[in-house]
Write a protein that holds these residues in place. Structure first.
Motif, short mmCIF file in Angstrom:
data_model
loop_
_atom_site.label_atom_id
_atom_site.label_comp_id
_atom_site.label_asym_id
_atom_site.label_seq_id
_atom_site.Cartn_x
_atom_site.Cartn_y
_atom_site.Cartn_z
N LEU A 1 -5.07 1.18 -6.26
CA LEU A 1 -6.23 1.97 -6.65
C LEU A 1 -6.99 2.37 -5.39
O LEU A 1 -6.60 2.02 -4.27
CB LEU A 1 -7.11 1.16 -7.61
N ALA A 2 -8.08 3.12 -5.55
CA ALA A 2 -8.77 3.67 -4.38
C ALA A 2 -10.28 3.56 -4.50
O ALA A 2 -10.85 3.81 -5.56
CB ALA A 2 -8.37 5.13 -4.18
N ARG A 3 -10.89 3.18 -3.40
CA ARG A 3 -12.35 3.22 -3.29
C ARG A 3 -12.80 4.53 -2.64
O ARG A 3 -13.99 4.76 -2.45
CB ARG A 3 -12.85 2.03 -2.47
N GLY A 4 -11.84 5.35 -2.32
CA GLY A 4 -12.10 6.65 -1.72
C GLY A 4 -10.84 7.14 -1.03
O GLY A 4 -9.84 6.41 -0.96
N LEU B 1 0.82 -1.21 0.00
CA LEU B 1 0.00 0.00 0.00
C LEU B 1 0.86 1.27 0.00
O LEU B 1 0.42 2.32 -0.47
CB LEU B 1 -0.93 0.01 1.22
N LEU B 2 2.07 1.16 0.52
CA LEU B 2 2.98 2.32 0.56
C LEU B 2 3.41 2.74 -0.84
O LEU B 2 3.98 3.81 -1.02
CB LEU B 2 4.21 2.00 1.40
N ASN B 3 3.13 1.90 -1.84
CA ASN B 3 3.51 2.22 -3.22
C ASN B 3 2.44 3.01 -3.95
O ASN B 3 2.52 3.16 -5.18
CB ASN B 3 3.81 0.92 -3.99
N LEU B 4 1.44 3.51 -3.24
CA LEU B 4 0.42 4.32 -3.90
C LEU B 4 1.07 5.43 -4.73
O LEU B 4 1.91 6.17 -4.23
CB LEU B 4 -0.52 4.95 -2.85
N GLY B 5 0.68 5.51 -6.00
CA GLY B 5 1.22 6.54 -6.89
C GLY B 5 2.54 6.18 -7.53
O GLY B 5 2.98 6.86 -8.46
N HIS B 6 3.17 5.10 -7.07
CA HIS B 6 4.51 4.79 -7.54
C HIS B 6 4.55 4.07 -8.88
O HIS B 6 5.50 4.24 -9.64
CB HIS B 6 5.27 3.97 -6.49
N THR B 7 3.56 3.23 -9.20
CA THR B 7 3.59 2.55 -10.50
C THR B 7 3.45 3.57 -11.63
O THR B 7 4.22 3.56 -12.58
CB THR B 7 2.49 1.48 -10.58
N ALA C 1 -3.75 7.67 -10.20
CA ALA C 1 -4.38 6.48 -9.60
C ALA C 1 -5.82 6.79 -9.19
O ALA C 1 -6.72 5.96 -9.40
CB ALA C 1 -3.56 6.02 -8.39
N PHE C 2 -6.04 7.96 -8.61
CA PHE C 2 -7.40 8.33 -8.24
C PHE C 2 -8.24 8.63 -9.48
O PHE C 2 -9.43 8.31 -9.53
CB PHE C 2 -7.39 9.52 -7.27
N GLY C 3 -7.61 9.24 -10.49
CA GLY C 3 -8.33 9.49 -11.73
C GLY C 3 -8.75 8.20 -12.41
O GLY C 3 -9.89 8.09 -12.89
N TYR C 4 -7.85 7.23 -12.44
CA TYR C 4 -8.17 5.92 -13.03
C TYR C 4 -9.28 5.25 -12.22
O TYR C 4 -10.22 4.67 -12.78
CB TYR C 4 -6.92 5.05 -13.06
N SER C 5 -9.17 5.32 -10.90
CA SER C 5 -10.18 4.71 -10.03
C SER C 5 -11.55 5.34 -10.27
O SER C 5 -12.56 4.64 -10.35
CB SER C 5 -9.78 4.87 -8.56
N ALA C 6 -11.59 6.67 -10.38
CA ALA C 6 -12.87 7.36 -10.62
C ALA C 6 -13.43 6.99 -11.99
O ALA C 6 -14.64 6.78 -12.14
CB ALA C 6 -12.67 8.87 -10.50
N ALA C 7 -12.53 6.90 -12.99
CA ALA C 7 -12.98 6.57 -14.34
C ALA C 7 -13.59 5.18 -14.41
O ALA C 7 -14.42 4.90 -15.30
CB ALA C 7 -11.81 6.68 -15.31
N HIS C 8 -13.20 4.30 -13.49
CA HIS C 8 -13.72 2.93 -13.48
C HIS C 8 -14.76 2.73 -12.38
O HIS C 8 -15.11 1.59 -12.04
CB HIS C 8 -12.57 1.93 -13.32
N GLY C 9 -15.26 3.83 -11.81
CA GLY C 9 -16.34 3.74 -10.85
C GLY C 9 -15.96 3.20 -9.49
O GLY C 9 -16.82 2.79 -8.71
N LEU C 10 -14.67 3.19 -9.19
CA LEU C 10 -14.21 2.66 -7.90
C LEU C 10 -14.33 3.68 -6.79
O LEU C 10 -14.62 3.36 -5.64
CB LEU C 10 -12.76 2.18 -8.02
N CYS C 11 -14.07 4.94 -7.12
CA CYS C 11 -14.25 6.03 -6.16
C CYS C 11 -15.02 7.14 -6.87
O CYS C 11 -15.21 7.10 -8.09
CB CYS C 11 -12.92 6.54 -5.61
N THR C 12 -15.40 8.12 -6.12
CA THR C 12 -16.17 9.21 -6.73
C THR C 12 -15.25 10.19 -7.46
O THR C 12 -14.06 10.31 -7.13
CB THR C 12 -16.95 9.99 -5.66
#
Length: 366
Positions: free
Chosen positions: A339-342, A243-249, A277-288
């Motif tokens: 990725l993020a659910r929020g 989880l510490l790799n958020l944003g790193h890929t 990562a948040f933009g991708y998550s939002a685009a796929h309906g995972l977060c708002t």
């Protein structure tokens, strides 16, 4: 003074945080190093801190030998590693000795890896002088150098014996470097602590402007969060530490495209990577969409990049995805994505299609 224990059984160590600690480092290191001469590895950017540290060691009766290497990400290389290990061997470093890493993440990663392989392992102490190193790379034992194929692809887990953090050294840090480190501070809120992200939204500008209390609080909070995660998953085998790799890929792909140079600092790439990562998550309906906008808005507020264009990256999507294929976390040809659910709800997804990632990146403004 704040002391945070990284609980790893026989490899446990303390992270000590206190303003002015650099000038008292000798008294903290004396019980660890004894009277052996201590090599200090630093770069030219921390010359003023090097003298303070040497004076502190002298006052504690500890001799020291400075080894200065070129500043910048390019020093995380085979060539610099060879130069450093040769110099440490010339100084007669033994298995029971300790080498001090004084500087930012490059110095810490390089010295950590050098001591991991020197005589099959000797000790080292982290004294980080950048915000990024203080809240992230100095804690947890990930060490390494870069390869042509990508960032940190050659390395080892090698825990330090101690970490000494002096927030007051940040007063000499250029604002751009301070901002880059701040990206790693905010990351802890985005991972699993929505309240801390809200604290960053309220206090980030003040922290960057020099608020000492805000800096100490953020550093201690981030270190405690990382110590907890590392204690649960030291070798990144359960997925917790991943989880510490958020944003790193995403971020490492941007860094690779920038040639691992000062054109794009690591923390800047992480900021843009978190936004993606948040933009991708939002685009796929995972977060708002509101969550993704909130992350981007905070980066913009503090002067960090929140997109490919803001990071100065105009490469085709397929080329960025090609950089990702060299990610050291790849397994069976699959690359895990954070990725993020929020906000505060990051999770590891091992089923992300790189074709989907390429399609998403192709739509990003350049």
């Amino acid at each position: 003074m704040t002391t945070i224990r990284v609980a790893l059984g026989a490899r446990s160590y303390d992270v000590v945080i206190e303003a002015g600690l650099l000038g008292r480092a000798g008294e903290h290191l004396a019980p660890l190093v004894g009277k052996r001469c201590v090599p200090i590895v630093a770069d030219a950017n921390v010359a003023v801190h090097l003298e303070t540290l040497r004076e502190s060691l002298d006052a504690a009766g500890i001799a020291s030998k400075p080894i200065v290497i070129p500043a910048g990400e390019r020093s995380k290389s085979w060539a610099t590693l060879e130069t450093l290990t040769d110099r440490l061997l010339e100084l007669g470093v033994e298995r029971g000795d300790h080498v001090v890493a004084l500087g930012g993440g490059v110095i810490g990663d390089l010295v950590g890896f050098a001591t991991a392989i020197l005589k099959r392992g000797c000790g080292f102490v982290q004294i980080p002088t950048t915000l990024l190193a203080q809240v992230d790379s100095s804690v947890g034992g990930k060490t390494g150098i870069n390869a042509r194929a990508g960032k940190n692809l050659i390395g080892a887990f090698h825990q330090p014996r101690a970490v000494l953090i002096d927030p007051s050294v940040l007063d000499t840090l250029p604002l751009r470097q301070l901002r880059a480190g701040y990206a790693e501070v905010v990351k802890y809120g985005l991972i699993d602590d929505a309240d801390f992200f809200a604290w960053c939204e309220a206090n980030g500008v003040a922290l960057l402007a020099g608020d000492g209390a805000a800096r100490e609080y953020a550093i201690a909070h981030a270190v405690a969060a990382k110590a907890r995660i590392v204690g649960e998953d030291e070798f990144e085998t359960t997925g917790k530490r991943a989880l510490l790799n958020l944003g790193h890929t995403f971020g490492h792909a941007l860094e690779a495209e920038a040639g691992f140079s000062d054109r794009l600092l690591h923390g800047e790439a992480v900021a843009a990577g978190c936004a993606l990562a948040f933009g991708y998550s939002a685009a796929h309906g995972l977060c708002t969409a509101e969550d993704a906008v909130r992350v981007s808005a905070h980066w913009q507020k503090v002067g960090l990049p929140d997109s490919l264009s803001a990071a100065g990256i105009d490469a085709p999507a397929e080329r960025l995805v090609d950089h990702m294929r060299h990610d050291k976390k790849a397994s069976g040809g699959q690359i895990p994505f954070l990725l993020a659910r929020g906000i505060g709800q990051t999770y590891l997804d091992k089923q992300v299609s790189l074709d989907d990632v390429a399609a998403f990146l192709a739509l990003q403004p350049r």
